[in-house]
Design a protein around this motif. Structure first.
Motif, PDB file in Angstrom:
ATOM      1  N   GLU A  66      67.283  74.122  68.516  1.00  0.00           N
ATOM      2  CA  GLU A  66      65.997  73.631  68.048  1.00  0.00           C
ATOM      3  C   GLU A  66      65.306  75.000  68.198  1.00  0.00           C
ATOM      4  O   GLU A  66      63.918  75.260  67.507  1.00  0.00           O
ATOM      5  CB  GLU A  66      65.544  72.367  68.807  1.00  0.00           C
ATOM      6  CG  GLU A  66      65.977  71.146  68.165  1.00  0.00           C
ATOM      7  CD  GLU A  66      65.297  69.994  68.942  1.00  0.00           C
ATOM      8  OE1 GLU A  66      64.807  70.203  70.106  1.00  0.00           O
ATOM      9  OE2 GLU A  66      65.570  68.947  68.597  1.00  0.00           O
ATOM     10  N   GLU A  67      65.480  75.743  69.161  1.00  0.00           N
ATOM     11  CA  GLU A  67      64.580  76.605  69.578  1.00  0.00           C
ATOM     12  C   GLU A  67      64.583  77.771  68.714  1.00  0.00           C
ATOM     13  O   GLU A  67      63.861  78.972  68.827  1.00  0.00           O
ATOM     14  CB  GLU A  67      64.540  77.225  71.218  1.00  0.00           C
ATOM     15  CG  GLU A  67      64.240  76.079  72.182  1.00  0.00           C
ATOM     16  CD  GLU A  67      64.619  76.189  73.403  1.00  0.00           C
ATOM     17  OE1 GLU A  67      65.194  77.389  73.760  1.00  0.00           O
ATOM     18  OE2 GLU A  67      64.118  75.737  74.438  1.00  0.00           O
ATOM     19  N   ILE A  68      65.833  78.132  67.977  1.00  0.00           N
ATOM     20  CA  ILE A  68      66.028  79.110  67.093  1.00  0.00           C
ATOM     21  C   ILE A  68      64.875  79.126  66.005  1.00  0.00           C
ATOM     22  O   ILE A  68      64.732  78.327  65.281  1.00  0.00           O
ATOM     23  CB  ILE A  68      67.586  79.122  66.573  1.00  0.00           C
ATOM     24  CG1 ILE A  68      68.483  79.053  67.663  1.00  0.00           C
ATOM     25  CG2 ILE A  68      67.465  80.463  65.600  1.00  0.00           C
ATOM     26  CD1 ILE A  68      69.840  79.076  67.351  1.00  0.00           C
ATOM     27  N   GLU A  69      64.419  80.387  65.747  1.00  0.00           N
ATOM     28  CA  GLU A  69      63.192  80.474  64.795  1.00  0.00           C
ATOM     29  C   GLU A  69      63.844  80.895  63.379  1.00  0.00           C
ATOM     30  O   GLU A  69      64.982  81.407  63.585  1.00  0.00           O
ATOM     31  CB  GLU A  69      62.413  81.423  65.353  1.00  0.00           C
ATOM     32  CG  GLU A  69      61.405  80.785  66.573  1.00  0.00           C
ATOM     33  CD  GLU A  69      60.336  81.903  66.823  1.00  0.00           C
ATOM     34  OE1 GLU A  69      60.328  82.948  66.370  1.00  0.00           O
ATOM     35  OE2 GLU A  69      59.533  81.715  67.732  1.00  0.00           O
ATOM     36  N   ASN A  70      63.329  80.637  62.410  1.00  0.00           N
ATOM     37  CA  ASN A  70      63.613  81.179  60.979  1.00  0.00           C
ATOM     38  C   ASN A  70      64.910  80.578  60.763  1.00  0.00           C
ATOM     39  O   ASN A  70      66.103  81.366  60.400  1.00  0.00           O
ATOM     40  CB  ASN A  70      63.519  82.589  60.864  1.00  0.00           C
ATOM     41  CG  ASN A  70      62.234  83.141  61.365  1.00  0.00           C
ATOM     42  OD1 ASN A  70      61.180  82.696  60.531  1.00  0.00           O
ATOM     43  ND2 ASN A  70      62.261  84.249  61.982  1.00  0.00           N
ATOM     44  N   LYS A  71      65.187  79.444  61.032  1.00  0.00           N
ATOM     45  CA  LYS A  71      66.374  78.803  60.805  1.00  0.00           C
ATOM     46  C   LYS A  71      67.172  78.990  59.248  1.00  0.00           C
ATOM     47  O   LYS A  71      68.135  79.225  59.078  1.00  0.00           O
ATOM     48  CB  LYS A  71      66.593  77.347  61.037  1.00  0.00           C
ATOM     49  CG  LYS A  71      66.233  76.871  62.635  1.00  0.00           C
ATOM     50  CD  LYS A  71      66.285  75.401  62.632  1.00  0.00           C
ATOM     51  CE  LYS A  71      66.110  75.045  63.952  1.00  0.00           C
ATOM     52  NZ  LYS A  71      64.842  75.632  64.651  1.00  0.00           N
ATOM     53  N   GLU A  72      66.195  79.290  58.289  1.00  0.00           N
ATOM     54  CA  GLU A  72      66.473  79.238  56.675  1.00  0.00           C
ATOM     55  C   GLU A  72      67.134  80.542  56.734  1.00  0.00           C
ATOM     56  O   GLU A  72      67.785  80.970  55.572  1.00  0.00           O
ATOM     57  CB  GLU A  72      65.502  78.905  55.899  1.00  0.00           C
ATOM     58  CG  GLU A  72      64.248  79.874  56.042  1.00  0.00           C
ATOM     59  CD  GLU A  72      63.488  79.955  57.147  1.00  0.00           C
ATOM     60  OE1 GLU A  72      62.351  80.692  57.197  1.00  0.00           O
ATOM     61  OE2 GLU A  72      63.631  78.806  58.090  1.00  0.00           O
ATOM     62  N   ARG A  73      66.995  81.557  57.533  1.00  0.00           N
ATOM     63  CA  ARG A  73      67.431  83.026  57.424  1.00  0.00           C
ATOM     64  C   ARG A  73      68.468  83.019  58.728  1.00  0.00           C
ATOM     65  O   ARG A  73      68.651  84.566  59.130  1.00  0.00           O
ATOM     66  CB  ARG A  73      66.350  83.968  57.390  1.00  0.00           C
ATOM     67  CG  ARG A  73      65.574  83.729  56.215  1.00  0.00           C
ATOM     68  CD  ARG A  73      64.469  85.208  55.977  1.00  0.00           C
ATOM     69  NE  ARG A  73      63.713  85.518  56.984  1.00  0.00           N
ATOM     70  CZ  ARG A  73      62.391  84.667  57.073  1.00  0.00           C
ATOM     71  NH1 ARG A  73      61.874  84.169  56.111  1.00  0.00           N
ATOM     72  NH2 ARG A  73      61.606  85.064  58.245  1.00  0.00           N
ATOM     73  N   THR A  74      69.185  82.111  59.289  1.00  0.00           N
ATOM     74  CA  THR A  74      70.007  82.424  60.500  1.00  0.00           C
ATOM     75  C   THR A  74      71.258  81.781  60.126  1.00  0.00           C
ATOM     76  O   THR A  74      71.308  80.540  59.672  1.00  0.00           O
ATOM     77  CB  THR A  74      69.207  81.752  61.627  1.00  0.00           C
ATOM     78  OG1 THR A  74      67.947  82.243  61.780  1.00  0.00           O
ATOM     79  CG2 THR A  74      70.248  81.992  62.650  1.00  0.00           C
TER      80      THR A  74
END
Length: 376
Positions: free
Chosen positions: A275-283
């Motif tokens: 949940e803490e990972i940012e920019n999930k759509e680019r990860t």
């Protein structure tokens, strides 16, 4: 004094099999957008030209649309760009740089380094490149170039090459290696003032003098890269070399090789970290799970991972070392009887004893568990 931007390994047209649905087009566009960001960086940093040290394209067989869009992006740079063919896009009979599309649309400021001749790119600044002319040369073109160069003190010489350095591979007998000793000798003999390299996707200073660099790829391409998504501003003034690393990449590849899962807290912690990972759509995430979970905890894990999968650009989970540990409490309230109860008992036995069918038995148990939960 001269300042230029060093980049490499754009690999336009690259595809990735682990992307979620609809992601490939966004990823391809991001690599094209990186060209425009490189042009803006070069302008902001007062650079006079830009060099691409190999593999601008993923292959010589990229489609016309990729080539057309690349040329359109290159127009935005508005300063000289020098592109060195690498092992992915060598200057052979099928070269993308000799295709009708590229030759028709290539901006006039873009120059392909198609030979080993020196190019005067600014007052007192000379570029010499070692282009790849086949995908599998016996000797790296840079090694051949360095062996023929004469020392010079009349100009500042920037040498461009592509390939893996012998100090970065365990296979010391691999063909087409670049040898650190050759680069050190060329610098000490005055054959080169700066060596710009491509092929290694992580930005890397190769020697203590700061005169040999890999710029890395401007957008990440894989999990193994340590520091990708950068470009390098290089300033040369006499014997002084100054470099500046600039981050521009927007995509990330994250791999967790040993995620230990044995308790409810472990499952919660994994979910929290995702949940803490940012920019999930680019990860893009890859998880290698290990440990042992009860059926109910395994079901909870699956629920949370399925939810995460919908959010990330790519989500690859490996269960090879994660076992299921069935407990009586997992099934006591499910209401199975008769044939269903016997089936559960048989599947539990297969999971507990292991063997070739343990994985299928585990999946079958999980399906039964979900169906029972849904019915309740």
């Amino acid at each position: 004094m001269i300042r230029f931007l060093h980049t490499a390994d754009w690999q336009l047209g690259m595809t990735r099999h682990f992307f979620s649905e609809g992601v490939q087009e966004r990823y391809s566009q991001a690599r094209l957008d990186a060209i425009r960001r490189l042009g803006q960086i070069a302008k902001d940093e007062g650079c006079e030209f830009l060099i691409v040290c190999g593999d601008a394209f993923e292959s010589n067989q990229v489609d016309r649309k990729t080539v057309s869009r690349a040329c359109e992006a290159l127009k935005s740079i508005r300063m000289p760009v020098y592109i060195l063919p690498g092992n992915h896009d060598p200057l052979n009979a099928a070269s993308v740089y000799q295709s009708s599309t590229f030759m028709e649309l290539c901006p006039p400021d873009v120059h392909i380094i198609d030979d080993e001749e020196p190019r005067m790119v600014a007052s007192g600044i000379e570029l010499i490149g070692a282009p790849w002319k086949s995908k599998k040369p016996v000797v790296n073109p840079l090694e051949e170039l360095l062996s023929t160069l004469n020392p010079t003190s009349e100009v500042t010489r920037v040498v461009l090459g592509h390939g893996i350095l012998d100090t970065y591979t365990p296979d010391k007998d691999a063909p087409a290696l670049i040898f650190a000793a050759s680069l050190e000798k060329a610098l000490s003999e005055g054959k080169a003032d700066f060596v710009a390299l491509g092929d290694r996707h992580s930005i890397t200073s190769v020697d203590s003098s700061g005169r040999v660099w890999y710029s890395g790829t401007p957008e990440s391409t894989d999990f193994r890269e340590e520091k990708s998504g950068y470009s390098l501003v290089v300033e040369l003034e006499g014997e002084r070399v100054t470099t500046k690393e600039i981050r521009l990449g927007q995509w990330s590849f994250i791999e967790e090789k040993q995620v230990e899962l044995n308790h409810a807290d472990d499952v919660s912690n994994l979910n929290r970290s995702l949940e803490e990972i940012e920019n999930k759509e680019r990860t893009i995430v890859r998880l290698r799970l290990r440990g042992g979970l009860t059926v109910s905890l395994h079901a909870e894990l699956q629920k949370r991972l399925h939810a995460a999968q919908d959010l990330f650009a790519g989500f690859d989970v490996r269960y090879d070392h994660l076992t299921m540990v069935p407990e009586d409490a997992d099934f006591s309230d499910l209401g199975f009887s008769g044939f269903a109860d016997k089936t559960v008992m048989a599947l539990r036995e297969q999971v507990e004893t292991g063997g070739d069918d343990a994985g299928e038995a585990r999946d079958a148990l999980m399906l039964l568990f979900r169906l029972a939960e849904g019915a309740s």
